[in-house]
Design an enzyme around this catalytic site. Structure first.
Site, short mmCIF file in Angstrom:
data_model
loop_
_atom_site.label_atom_id
_atom_site.label_comp_id
_atom_site.label_asym_id
_atom_site.label_seq_id
_atom_site.Cartn_x
_atom_site.Cartn_y
_atom_site.Cartn_z
N ALA A 43 -46.47 -15.96 -75.92
CA ALA A 43 -45.03 -16.08 -76.19
C ALA A 43 -44.23 -14.84 -75.80
O ALA A 43 -43.00 -14.89 -75.71
CB ALA A 43 -44.81 -16.39 -77.68
N GLY A 44 -44.92 -13.72 -75.56
CA GLY A 44 -44.18 -12.50 -75.21
C GLY A 44 -43.92 -12.37 -73.73
O GLY A 44 -43.25 -11.43 -73.29
N ASP A 82 -49.01 -13.68 -79.14
CA ASP A 82 -49.30 -12.98 -77.87
C ASP A 82 -50.12 -11.77 -78.25
O ASP A 82 -50.14 -11.35 -79.42
CB ASP A 82 -47.97 -12.55 -77.18
CG ASP A 82 -48.17 -12.24 -75.69
OD1 ASP A 82 -48.96 -11.34 -75.34
OD2 ASP A 82 -47.50 -12.89 -74.88
N ARG A 135 -48.90 -14.63 -60.29
CA ARG A 135 -49.17 -14.18 -58.92
C ARG A 135 -48.23 -13.08 -58.46
O ARG A 135 -47.12 -12.95 -58.95
CB ARG A 135 -48.94 -15.36 -57.95
CG ARG A 135 -50.01 -16.38 -57.98
CD ARG A 135 -49.95 -17.24 -56.73
NE ARG A 135 -48.83 -18.18 -56.71
CZ ARG A 135 -48.42 -18.80 -55.62
NH1 ARG A 135 -49.00 -18.55 -54.44
NH2 ARG A 135 -47.42 -19.68 -55.67
N ASN A 190 -57.64 -15.15 -65.57
CA ASN A 190 -57.11 -16.15 -66.49
C ASN A 190 -58.16 -17.10 -67.08
O ASN A 190 -57.97 -17.64 -68.18
CB ASN A 190 -56.00 -16.96 -65.82
CG ASN A 190 -54.76 -16.13 -65.59
OD1 ASN A 190 -54.66 -15.01 -66.11
ND2 ASN A 190 -53.79 -16.63 -64.83
N SER A 193 -51.10 -21.96 -67.84
CA SER A 193 -51.76 -20.84 -67.16
C SER A 193 -52.45 -21.30 -65.88
O SER A 193 -53.17 -22.31 -65.88
CB SER A 193 -52.82 -20.22 -68.09
OG SER A 193 -52.31 -20.06 -69.39
N ASP A 248 -43.39 -29.19 -60.73
CA ASP A 248 -43.43 -29.83 -59.40
C ASP A 248 -42.47 -31.03 -59.36
O ASP A 248 -41.82 -31.29 -58.35
CB ASP A 248 -44.86 -30.29 -59.07
CG ASP A 248 -45.83 -29.12 -59.09
OD1 ASP A 248 -45.48 -28.05 -58.56
OD2 ASP A 248 -46.93 -29.27 -59.66
N HIS A 251 -51.92 -28.93 -59.12
CA HIS A 251 -50.81 -27.98 -59.10
C HIS A 251 -51.15 -26.75 -58.25
O HIS A 251 -51.35 -25.66 -58.76
CB HIS A 251 -50.44 -27.56 -60.53
CG HIS A 251 -49.33 -26.54 -60.55
ND1 HIS A 251 -48.04 -26.82 -60.15
CD2 HIS A 251 -49.33 -25.22 -60.88
CE1 HIS A 251 -47.30 -25.73 -60.23
NE2 HIS A 251 -48.06 -24.75 -60.67
N MET A 300 -39.91 -22.67 -65.17
CA MET A 300 -41.14 -23.14 -65.82
C MET A 300 -40.92 -23.37 -67.30
O MET A 300 -41.42 -24.35 -67.88
CB MET A 300 -42.27 -22.12 -65.60
CG MET A 300 -43.58 -22.56 -66.20
SD MET A 300 -44.19 -24.12 -65.50
CE MET A 300 -44.43 -25.11 -66.97
#
Ligand code: NAD
Ligand code: LMR
Length: 338
Positions: free
Chosen positions: A32-33, A57, A103, A116, A140, A172, A199, A250
């Site tokens: 959440a952070g 977080d 990224r 991740n 993620s 998307d 994705h 997002m």
């Protein structure tokens, strides 16, 4: 309200639901952070179907909670520190996971796997322990691998229910509607596009032939539009120039998906949108996770729709998607069984 308008963008035919919301719907955001987590927390604070917002977080969540907690909507908000994951998850009905690194220019989503994969696995283990009945929304990256990682982790713990695990591919769908609207000159609410597959790059398959305005885009225009939808994430990564990837769009897309799920959990019928789930559609080809239109219901996934009629060009896109998706899925599964 915002999220209802947003959902109409995706599914104009979805009926609005008139019953009252369930008494307690605790939604937890893990990560959440971060760049997504903060605006997502804001949007979920103004989402009426959320009654309790739990923000976790490894850094910064209590600050985000204190901040959005001042917004004058009815839900309560609490932030949790790195050592309070179990408390954050306790009683959660929906868990949204945008935790992990984004990224930088020149990277693929798969380049994020090494960092991740373990973050997502560890969070899934905690969900299995504390909130095994929660619906899990995975943001993620690489989503094509992190969703199988979560599925395998929950399976190992004996609590995997495929109806409750979703890879969030809504961005998307949002991009496809927006980019098509720029060509057709229509409002994006008039240009919804079903996007199937996975994705990342070639695994993102927009079915423009099934869209009223999309079917008239042909030739080079079609190729360019498909490429833009498949590589929309790269546009943002390049523009942010080392400062990360899409966060605001997002957060919006994740709110659209969360709102759709919450409405379905509360009993609304006819809630349909694409999401990356355990799917029988291409299982015979070794691809057991796939995004297609899914009807959501009180238990999560209610019905998985086949992709329907596609053009010759779209069939070629599917053929390019499947081997890459298979590789990504296998990589995720292998990580958990190693
Ligand atoms: P970010 O670096 O801004 O934020 C990530 C947050 O995760 C940070 O606050 C970090 O402290 C936190 N975190 C790291 N490890 C954690 C752990 N073990 N537990 C809880 N929190 C943890 O990154 P971002 O821009 O918010 O992106 C997050 C992820 O979402 C990336 O992997 C990115 O590629 C992905 N993403 C997916 C989509 C999609 O369409 N599915 C779209 C955009 C971004
Ligand atoms: C996106 O599609 O914007 C995300 O998956 C982030 C990225 O890495 O492009």
């Amino acid at each position: 309200m915002f999220a209802r308008t947003a959902l109409r963008t995706l599914r104009p035919q979805a009926r609005l639901f008139s019953s009252s919301a369930p008494a307690r719907t605790k939604v937890a955001v893990l990560g959440a952070g971060g760049g997504i987590g903060q605006p997502l927390s804001l949007l979920l604070k103004v989402e009426p179907l959320v009654t309790q917002l739990s923000l976790y977080d490894i850094r910064g969540a209590p600050g985000v909670a204190a901040d959005v907690g001042h917004i004058d909507t009815a839900s309560t908000v609490r932030g949790y520190t790195a050592d309070q994951l179990d408390q954050a998850l306790d009683g959660a009905k929906v868990v949204v996971i945008p935790a992990g690194v984004p990224r930088k220019p020149g990277m693929t989503r798969d380049d994020l796997f090494n960092t991740n994969a373990s973050i997502v696995r560890d969070l899934a283990q905690a969900v299995a322990r504390v909130a095994p009945e929660a619906h899990l929304l995975i943001i993620s990256n690489p989503v094509n691998s992190t969703v199988p990682i979560v599925a395998e982790t929950l399976s190992k713990a004996g609590v995997f229910d495929p109806r409750r695990l979703f890879g969030v591919t809504t961005l998307d769908v949002v991009r496809a509607a927006r980019f098509l609207s720029e060509i057709s000159g229509q409002d994006p609410t008039a240009t919804p596009v079903t996007v199937v597959g996975g994705h990342s790059g070639v695994t993102i398959v927009p079915l423009l032939s099934q869209s009223n305005f999309g079917k008239s885009v042909t030739g080079e225009g079609w190729s360019k539009l498909v490429h833009r939808i498949q590589y929309g994430g790269d546009e943002v990564v390049a523009a942010k120039d080392g400062a990360g990837s899409a966060t605001l769009s997002m957060a919006y897309a994740a709110t659209v998906f969360t709102n759709a799920l919450l409405r379905a959990l509360a009993g609304e019928e006819g809630v349909v949108l694409p999401t990356f789930v355990k799917s029988p559609l291409y299982e015979s080809e070794g691809v057991d996770f796939f995004s297609s239109n899914v009807e959501l219901g009180p238990e999560g996934v209610k019905k998985i729709f086949p992709i329907g009629q596609v053009s010759e060009e779209e069939q070629k896109l599917i053929e390019a998607c499947l081997p890459e998706l298979k590789k990504n899925i296998e990589k995720g599964k292998a990580f958990v069984s190693a």
